[in-house]
Scaffold this active site. Sequence first.
Site, PDB file in Angstrom:
ATOM      1  N   HIS A 106       3.474  -4.373  -7.249  1.00 29.92           N
ATOM      2  CA  HIS A 106       2.217  -5.033  -7.629  1.00 29.92           C
ATOM      3  C   HIS A 106       1.336  -5.244  -6.405  1.00 29.92           C
ATOM      4  O   HIS A 106       0.129  -4.960  -6.448  1.00 29.92           O
ATOM      5  CB  HIS A 106       2.513  -6.372  -8.304  1.00 29.92           C
ATOM      6  CG  HIS A 106       1.285  -7.192  -8.559  1.00 29.92           C
ATOM      7  ND1 HIS A 106       0.509  -7.038  -9.689  1.00 29.92           N
ATOM      8  CD2 HIS A 106       0.684  -8.169  -7.819  1.00 29.92           C
ATOM      9  CE1 HIS A 106      -0.502  -7.876  -9.645  1.00 29.92           C
ATOM     10  NE2 HIS A 106      -0.420  -8.575  -8.519  1.00 29.92           N
ATOM     11  N   GLU A 107       1.917  -5.720  -5.308  1.00 28.87           N
ATOM     12  CA  GLU A 107       1.138  -5.925  -4.092  1.00 28.87           C
ATOM     13  C   GLU A 107       0.637  -4.600  -3.542  1.00 28.87           C
ATOM     14  O   GLU A 107      -0.482  -4.525  -3.016  1.00 28.87           O
ATOM     15  CB  GLU A 107       1.965  -6.672  -3.045  1.00 28.87           C
ATOM     16  CG  GLU A 107       2.405  -8.055  -3.466  1.00 28.87           C
ATOM     17  CD  GLU A 107       1.255  -8.941  -3.927  1.00 28.87           C
ATOM     18  OE1 GLU A 107       0.119  -8.765  -3.435  1.00 28.87           O
ATOM     19  OE2 GLU A 107       1.475  -9.800  -4.812  1.00 28.87           O
ATOM     20  N   HIS A 110      -2.580  -3.630  -5.071  1.00 28.64           N
ATOM     21  CA  HIS A 110      -3.786  -4.156  -4.421  1.00 28.64           C
ATOM     22  C   HIS A 110      -4.191  -3.282  -3.236  1.00 28.64           C
ATOM     23  O   HIS A 110      -5.380  -3.075  -2.984  1.00 28.64           O
ATOM     24  CB  HIS A 110      -3.546  -5.590  -3.948  1.00 28.64           C
ATOM     25  CG  HIS A 110      -3.459  -6.579  -5.057  1.00 28.64           C
ATOM     26  ND1 HIS A 110      -4.425  -6.686  -6.040  1.00 28.64           N
ATOM     27  CD2 HIS A 110      -2.537  -7.538  -5.348  1.00 28.64           C
ATOM     28  CE1 HIS A 110      -4.103  -7.652  -6.880  1.00 28.64           C
ATOM     29  NE2 HIS A 110      -2.949  -8.183  -6.488  1.00 28.64           N
TER      30      HIS A 110
END
Length: 236
Positions: A106-107, A110
């Site tokens: 998920h990071e 980004h």
Amino acid sequence: MYGYGSFYNFLDPTFLLVIAGLVISGLASAYVNSTFRKYDEFRSSKGVTGTQAAEYILRSQNINDVGVQQIAGDLTDNYNSGNKMLSLSEATAQSTSVAAIGVAAHECGHAVQDAKNYIPLRIRAAIVPVANIGSSLSFPLIMLGVIMSWNQTLINIGILAFSLALIFQLVTLPVEFDASRRALSILREGDMLAEDELAAARKVLFAAALTYVAAALATFLQLLRLVLLFGNRSRD
């Protein structure tokens, strides 16, 4: 002129909105923690750690200017577009669980957004300083307006300043959901997780996304309370 008695009469009923926001946020936080703990026991068949997964994802997306580091804390994972650093918490960095890999991915989502100039991410970054200033000044402005014989202009400026926090929360939602979508897509394409593991990672990321929804709802309830308490009130 409104007296302090009148002020407190209007304060009490609307405080239920604050309580509701706290309950919603608390439930969302408890849910994401329990979901992470559950799937933190679910080890990935590939045996890769959160750090290894992050490094693989960045390489696969041709992102070579982002570093990966371990930081203290529990679920303190984040990506900083300013210094191009992806930070993974202790619970994520060295764990081989499906939950840890999902969070790390998920990071990375980004970081991919940053590399591809994802517009909502740029908008959120631009709003951050304005939203912080607005949140800091809103209550002093409102209180000053009340003290100054219920100066409605000053009060309205304070309410508008607080609304910037809600705008930030609303802009955050598509950024977070898109990061999770990208993460799951990359994990699937890279064959890093089996289908049942992908389903588990999706549940972890969905639970995490709910915390942002809860934060937006709690902020909206706070804004509603301010409007009910101080909005468009005429002096006696």
